[in-house]
Design a protein around this motif. Structure first.
Motif, PDB file in Angstrom:
ATOM      1  N   ILE A   7       2.745  -3.209  -5.348  1.00  8.12           N
ATOM      2  CA  ILE A   7       3.620  -4.363  -5.742  1.00  8.12           C
ATOM      3  C   ILE A   7       3.743  -4.697  -6.933  1.00  8.12           C
ATOM      4  N   THR A   8       4.790  -4.670  -7.687  1.00 12.38           N
ATOM      5  CA  THR A   8       5.304  -4.897  -8.952  1.00 12.38           C
ATOM      6  C   THR A   8       5.385  -6.370  -9.322  1.00 12.38           C
ATOM      7  N   GLY A   9       5.253  -7.162 -10.258  1.00 14.97           N
ATOM      8  CA  GLY A   9       5.472  -8.717 -10.181  1.00 14.97           C
ATOM      9  C   GLY A   9       4.369  -9.443  -9.278  1.00 14.97           C
ATOM     10  N   SER A  10       3.260  -8.969  -9.250  1.00 14.49           N
ATOM     11  CA  SER A  10       2.533  -9.677  -8.155  1.00 14.49           C
ATOM     12  C   SER A  10       1.688 -10.427  -8.411  1.00 14.49           C
ATOM     13  N   SER A  11       1.580 -11.133  -9.656  1.00 16.00           N
ATOM     14  CA  SER A  11       0.737 -11.906 -10.014  1.00 16.00           C
ATOM     15  C   SER A  11       0.844 -13.554  -9.704  1.00 16.00           C
ATOM     16  N   THR A  12       2.224 -13.868  -9.384  1.00 17.46           N
ATOM     17  CA  THR A  12       2.750 -15.110  -8.691  1.00 17.46           C
ATOM     18  C   THR A  12       3.881 -15.089  -7.846  1.00 17.46           C
ATOM     19  N   GLY A  13       4.296 -16.003  -7.463  1.00 21.45           N
ATOM     20  CA  GLY A  13       5.454 -16.164  -6.662  1.00 21.45           C
ATOM     21  C   GLY A  13       5.671 -15.225  -5.496  1.00 21.45           C
ATOM     22  N   ILE A  14       6.828 -14.622  -5.139  1.00 25.18           N
ATOM     23  CA  ILE A  14       6.810 -13.856  -3.772  1.00 25.18           C
ATOM     24  C   ILE A  14       6.105 -12.618  -3.893  1.00 25.18           C
ATOM     25  N   GLY A  15       5.823 -11.741  -5.115  1.00 20.73           N
ATOM     26  CA  GLY A  15       4.940 -10.817  -5.007  1.00 20.73           C
ATOM     27  C   GLY A  15       3.548 -11.009  -4.859  1.00 20.73           C
ATOM     28  N   ARG A  16       3.000 -12.138  -5.343  1.00 21.43           N
ATOM     29  CA  ARG A  16       1.729 -12.518  -4.860  1.00 21.43           C
ATOM     30  C   ARG A  16       1.523 -13.032  -3.408  1.00 21.43           C
ATOM     31  N   ALA A  17       2.460 -13.599  -2.889  1.00 19.78           N
ATOM     32  CA  ALA A  17       2.283 -14.013  -1.621  1.00 19.78           C
ATOM     33  C   ALA A  17       2.728 -12.774  -0.671  1.00 19.78           C
ATOM     34  N   LEU A  18       3.327 -11.953  -1.082  1.00 18.11           N
ATOM     35  CA  LEU A  18       3.705 -10.551  -0.249  1.00 18.11           C
ATOM     36  C   LEU A  18       2.314  -9.823  -0.213  1.00 18.11           C
ATOM     37  N   GLY A 179      16.968 -16.576  -1.017  1.00 16.12           N
ATOM     38  CA  GLY A 179      17.512 -17.784  -1.434  1.00 16.12           C
ATOM     39  C   GLY A 179      16.780 -18.501  -2.454  1.00 16.12           C
ATOM     40  N   PHE A 180      16.822 -19.645  -2.364  1.00 15.34           N
ATOM     41  CA  PHE A 180      15.716 -20.582  -3.183  1.00 15.34           C
ATOM     42  C   PHE A 180      14.265 -20.438  -2.338  1.00 15.34           C
ATOM     43  N   VAL A 181      13.150 -19.987  -3.337  1.00 16.42           N
ATOM     44  CA  VAL A 181      11.840 -19.749  -3.019  1.00 16.42           C
ATOM     45  C   VAL A 181      11.009 -20.652  -3.922  1.00 16.42           C
ATOM     46  N   ASP A 182      10.097 -21.157  -3.571  1.00 16.76           N
ATOM     47  CA  ASP A 182       9.270 -22.215  -4.381  1.00 16.76           C
ATOM     48  C   ASP A 182       8.393 -21.352  -5.049  1.00 16.76           C
ATOM     49  N   THR A 183       8.654 -21.186  -6.424  1.00 17.71           N
ATOM     50  CA  THR A 183       7.796 -20.062  -7.171  1.00 17.71           C
ATOM     51  C   THR A 183       7.645 -20.905  -8.601  1.00 17.71           C
ATOM     52  N   PRO A 184       6.895 -20.452  -9.634  1.00 20.29           N
ATOM     53  CA  PRO A 184       6.970 -21.037 -10.944  1.00 20.29           C
ATOM     54  C   PRO A 184       8.155 -20.925 -11.774  1.00 20.29           C
ATOM     55  N   SER A 198       8.897 -21.929   1.221  1.00 24.62           N
ATOM     56  CA  SER A 198       7.583 -21.484   0.404  1.00 24.62           C
ATOM     57  C   SER A 198       7.573 -20.021   0.253  1.00 24.62           C
ATOM     58  N   SER A 199       6.610 -19.606  -0.890  1.00 27.54           N
ATOM     59  CA  SER A 199       6.290 -18.089  -1.114  1.00 27.54           C
ATOM     60  C   SER A 199       5.853 -17.630   0.248  1.00 27.54           C
ATOM     61  N   ALA A 202       8.541 -16.888   2.752  1.00 25.90           N
ATOM     62  CA  ALA A 202       9.359 -15.920   1.866  1.00 25.90           C
ATOM     63  C   ALA A 202       8.434 -14.462   2.509  1.00 25.90           C
ATOM     64  N   ALA A 203       7.314 -14.514   2.274  1.00 24.69           N
ATOM     65  CA  ALA A 203       6.441 -13.262   2.300  1.00 24.69           C
ATOM     66  C   ALA A 203       6.479 -12.837   3.890  1.00 24.69           C
ATOM     67  N   ASP A 204       6.300 -13.792   4.765  1.00 25.91           N
ATOM     68  CA  ASP A 204       6.430 -13.495   6.159  1.00 25.91           C
ATOM     69  C   ASP A 204       7.506 -12.848   6.448  1.00 25.91           C
ATOM     70  N   THR A 205       8.844 -13.374   5.962  1.00 26.56           N
ATOM     71  CA  THR A 205      10.100 -12.984   6.541  1.00 26.56           C
ATOM     72  C   THR A 205      10.395 -11.527   6.018  1.00 26.56           C
ATOM     73  N   ILE A 206       9.802 -11.314   4.645  1.00 23.41           N
ATOM     74  CA  ILE A 206       9.858  -9.997   4.079  1.00 23.41           C
ATOM     75  C   ILE A 206       8.904  -8.915   4.849  1.00 23.41           C
TER      76      ILE A 206
END
Length: 251
Positions: A7-18, A179-184, A198-199, A202-206
């Motif tokens: 996973i790239t972009g995995s330090s925060t937000g969707i990537g981290r939650a996933l 859509g809109f996801v609560d991230t930094p 929430s992130s 989003a991760a659960d849906t993904i």
């Protein structure tokens, strides 16, 4: 056999939650981002299950080196999720082509470097799954998102074009349009964000969509319905609605 996800972009937000969600699902995870400290904290929380590979995806040579290291140290990547990206609002009265170039470098060309690196390996093995995080902003031009929306539209078209070719080689392709996801990134927004999730949601849906092998994962459903409706309207009606999204004059 334990599956490997990168996973790239995995330090925060969707990537981290996933990453957290897939770890619970039994994956071993290779995480990449520019923020080394954030990646290290994820590794510390899950000893033996997370490999840390700091990376700037805008450097094609570094992308190739990171992927080679992951496959050498952790094993063949079963799932690659390209979530690295950035978001800056822009408007007609302050439009800046340098900012546009910078966002395309990260959101589009950075993802393209990842695709260029991963696809040949998965095609050779005739298995694997690639997912790209785009946005519902790629469906229609919205005030303030001229460049961001354009980058996400480019990703949607790119994945749609690659899908049948990869399928022929036994490789799955998924485009993720949140859509809109609560991230930094979205915390910087100064406007209402309808249907915010929430992130973790989003991760659960993904994760559920990836497990089902869907081509497109678009959520939340209310935002998906609204954006598809807006996209289907004739231009005159669409602009009548998007004019209501304009910044107040002087702001």
């Amino acid at each position: 056999m334990t599956k490997i996800a990168w996973i790239t972009g995995s330090s925060t937000g969707i990537g981290r939650a996933l990453a957290e969600r897939l770890l619970r699902d039994g994956y071993r995870i290779a995480v990449s981002a520019r923020s080394v400290d954030a990646l290290a904290s994820l590794s510390t929380s899950h000893p033996g299950k997370v490999g840390v590979y700091p990376l700037d995806v805008t450097d094609p040579a570094a992308v190739k080196q990171a992927f080679a290291a992951i496959e050498s140290e952790m094993g063949p990547v079963d799932l690659a999720v390209f979530a690295a990206g950035s978001y800056t609002r822009d408007y007609a009265d302050d439009f800046d082509s340098a900012r546009t170039r910078q966002m395309f470098e990260l959101n589009v060309l950075g993802t393209a470097s990842c695709l260029e690196t991963v696809m040949p390996a998965m095609i050779a093995r005739r298995r694997g799954h690639i997912a790209v995080v785009a946005s519902v902003s790629g469906y229609v031009g919205l005030p303030g998102a001229a460049t961001y929306g354009a980058t996400k539209a480019a990703l949607n078209v790119m994945c749609e074009a690659l899908y049948p070719e990869l399928e022929r080689h036994g490789v799955k392709m998924t485009i993720i349009n949140p859509g809109f996801v609560d991230t930094p990134l979205t915390k910087k927004n100064d406007f209402p964000m309808p249907f915010l999730v929430s992130s973790e949601e989003a991760a659960d849906t993904i994760a559920r969509g990836l497990a089902k092998g869907k081509f497109e994962i678009i959520f939340p459903w209310k935002m998906a319905l609204a954006i598809r409706f807006l996209h289907a309207l004739p231009h005159a009606l669409r602009f009548a609605l998007t004019r209501k999204m304009l910044r107040p004059k002087g702001s």
